[in-house]
Design a protein around this motif. Sequence first.
Motif, short mmCIF file in Angstrom:
data_model
loop_
_atom_site.label_atom_id
_atom_site.label_comp_id
_atom_site.label_asym_id
_atom_site.label_seq_id
_atom_site.Cartn_x
_atom_site.Cartn_y
_atom_site.Cartn_z
N ALA A 132 0.82 -1.22 0.00
CA ALA A 132 0.00 0.00 0.00
C ALA A 132 0.85 1.27 0.00
O ALA A 132 0.34 2.35 0.24
CB ALA A 132 -0.95 -0.02 1.19
N TYR A 133 2.16 1.13 -0.27
CA TYR A 133 2.96 2.35 -0.49
C TYR A 133 2.57 2.91 -1.86
O TYR A 133 2.27 2.17 -2.79
CB TYR A 133 4.46 2.01 -0.51
CG TYR A 133 5.04 1.75 0.86
CD1 TYR A 133 5.17 2.78 1.79
CD2 TYR A 133 5.50 0.49 1.20
CE1 TYR A 133 5.72 2.54 3.04
CE2 TYR A 133 6.05 0.24 2.45
CZ TYR A 133 6.16 1.28 3.36
OH TYR A 133 6.70 1.04 4.59
N GLY A 134 2.60 4.23 -1.98
CA GLY A 134 2.19 4.86 -3.22
C GLY A 134 3.14 4.54 -4.38
O GLY A 134 4.36 4.54 -4.21
N TYR A 135 2.57 4.21 -5.52
CA TYR A 135 3.36 3.98 -6.73
C TYR A 135 3.46 5.30 -7.48
O TYR A 135 2.49 6.04 -7.55
CB TYR A 135 2.69 2.94 -7.63
CG TYR A 135 2.90 1.50 -7.19
CD1 TYR A 135 2.38 1.05 -5.98
CD2 TYR A 135 3.62 0.62 -7.98
CE1 TYR A 135 2.59 -0.26 -5.57
CE2 TYR A 135 3.81 -0.70 -7.58
CZ TYR A 135 3.30 -1.14 -6.38
OH TYR A 135 3.49 -2.43 -5.98
N GLY A 136 4.61 5.56 -8.05
CA GLY A 136 4.75 6.79 -8.83
C GLY A 136 6.14 7.37 -8.66
O GLY A 136 7.12 6.62 -8.53
N GLY A 160 -1.56 3.48 -2.72
CA GLY A 160 -2.30 4.14 -1.63
C GLY A 160 -3.71 4.50 -2.07
O GLY A 160 -4.04 4.47 -3.24
N GLY A 161 -4.55 4.84 -1.09
CA GLY A 161 -5.89 5.34 -1.40
C GLY A 161 -6.92 4.27 -1.68
O GLY A 161 -6.61 3.08 -1.67
N ASN A 162 -8.14 4.70 -1.93
CA ASN A 162 -9.29 3.80 -2.15
C ASN A 162 -9.33 2.72 -1.07
O ASN A 162 -9.31 1.52 -1.34
CB ASN A 162 -9.22 3.18 -3.54
CG ASN A 162 -10.61 2.79 -4.03
OD1 ASN A 162 -11.52 2.65 -3.21
ND2 ASN A 162 -10.77 2.61 -5.32
N ALA A 180 3.17 -0.56 4.19
CA ALA A 180 2.43 0.71 4.14
C ALA A 180 3.09 1.70 5.10
O ALA A 180 3.96 1.32 5.88
CB ALA A 180 0.98 0.48 4.56
N THR A 181 2.66 2.96 5.04
CA THR A 181 3.10 3.90 6.07
C THR A 181 2.32 3.58 7.34
O THR A 181 1.18 3.11 7.26
CB THR A 181 2.83 5.37 5.67
OG1 THR A 181 1.41 5.55 5.53
CG2 THR A 181 3.51 5.75 4.37
#
Lengths: 433, 143
Positions: A132-136, A160-162, A180-181
């Motif tokens: 769940a760490y943000g991709y980008g 992340g999100g949703n 995740a964070t």
Amino acid sequence: MILDIGFETMPREDLEAIVLRRLKATIDHVYANVPFYRKKFEENHITPNDIKSLEDLKQIPFTTKKDLRDNYPFGMFAVPMDNVVRIHASSGTTGKPTVVGYTARDINTWAELMARALAAGGATRGDIIHNAYGYGLFTGGLGVHYGAEKLGASVIPVSGGNTKRQIIIMKDFGPTILTATPSYTLHLAEVAEEMGVSFRDLKFKFGIFGAEPWSENMRQEIEQKLNIIAVDIYGLSEIMGPGVAIECHEAKKGLHIFEDHFIPEIIDPGTGEVLPYGETGELVFTTITKEAFPLIRYRTRDITSLNPEPCICGRTHIRMNRVSGRTDDMLIIRGVNVFPSQIESVLMGINEVEPHYQLIVDRKDKLDTLTVLVEVEERLFSDEVKVLQNLERKVSKNIKEYLGVSAKVKLVEPKAIARSQGKAVRVIDNRKI
Amino acid sequence: MRAEQISVFLENKAGRLAEVAAILAEADVNIRALALADTSDFGVLRLITNDNQKAMQALKNRGFTVSKTDVVAVEVEDKPGGLNRILDILHQAEINVEYMYAFVQHNGKNAVMIFRIDAIDEAIKLLQKNNITVIEGSQVYTM
Ligand SMILES: [Zn+2]
């Protein structure tokens, strides 16, 4: 599990020999290929030949975040763009973002170290990793992703999100490892509860949490709410991304730094003096295997200390303690040094308040004022005003007692404090200095 | 003989009370009694509605912190000294009233007051012994 027995448990003497060889090669590399470093060496009358021992590293000046900004975007790259296969950037809260590059070999090194980190945190090739760490542009998502694939685990690139969809995926896919964070993890726990989903019914065994400072109290809360073992991971995009250091799940007491790739130092943030093991100061890294974006004595601005004691897990790599704050998060309020993490500890100590809080610093009539916003969760709420007022007074009293600074505590509604990509916005400094 | 009240945490800023009212209206919940206790920063809104369960869920869904508390609904004679008599009885027995507020509707000729008391069962027995009418919760919600 120790993934790379050879390197991770290498006797210190052998390790140091390799580190010195790699350091020398890196110094040669930056001297030849990064004008910024050549100039810096020349200004200080240093040539690569002067670096004969690890001790000699201290002669070289630090590299700072400002240096990276001044060379925005690609000025610090040590290879031609033809050899760069990936670019990441960290969000710049002030000014320009920091841009980093990787060669194909750098990406492979990163994946290997991240795989080591996942293994140290309890993952095996049989696990399903809910990432769940943000991709980008942020290194978190892709860093963990490549490591998980290198390890041979199954990775769910949920990003992340949703959050509601994430809970459904957790129920249906049965992931066994969560990455995740920590603040987003607590948010996941909240949403799961709202949806009537109990983490006890899910299959998670281990969680690997990082990308923001957190506390021992938060670890306990996460472990209890998610029914898992939670370990701390450290990294920053400038040095590589996640996987610079990892806590072993056996000891859960400090993060092993992958010293065959990074040299850590602790310095006094004021004087720049190198501090002995055990003392708290700013963490400084030198990368010794990177091709595209090597950094010499980079000041991370993270506050921690180093622990050279042998670890029960068998790894010989030195451990850094949990990051307790950032040199630039450090607020000086009426002459007192205050780290947001200290306020968090105070809050956790009272009724096990969930750490959704924010510090607001103002200057009124030349006097600094600190306001601490605390979200009123169900556990804290009472229908009696005096109970809530007592809570405010108690938080304020404990902050004064432990930190030596006066604070006005203000209770706010849940979700009143802004979250940014799963991270709570911890500090708003309104002072115009 | 207990009645149930819900309490809502509110920041002391414009529009929060109106928002609660709007959420409840949207959920088709009628407010029977309401009192706001506030400080300069925050307030606690106490409510009795025709459907507390539904009201609680609607408010929770919109992110409010909500709790349930048991209270006592008491008929108070609508004449001078009516309330005083009740407070006296409780005071004599050393029963502490945390707070109280008035019901919107009268019950026949009498006013209805809501009392928040820790020693709630003891208080109910005592009031009934003194011929004071304690109104059943189910009746309170539909008044
Ligand atoms: Zn260990």
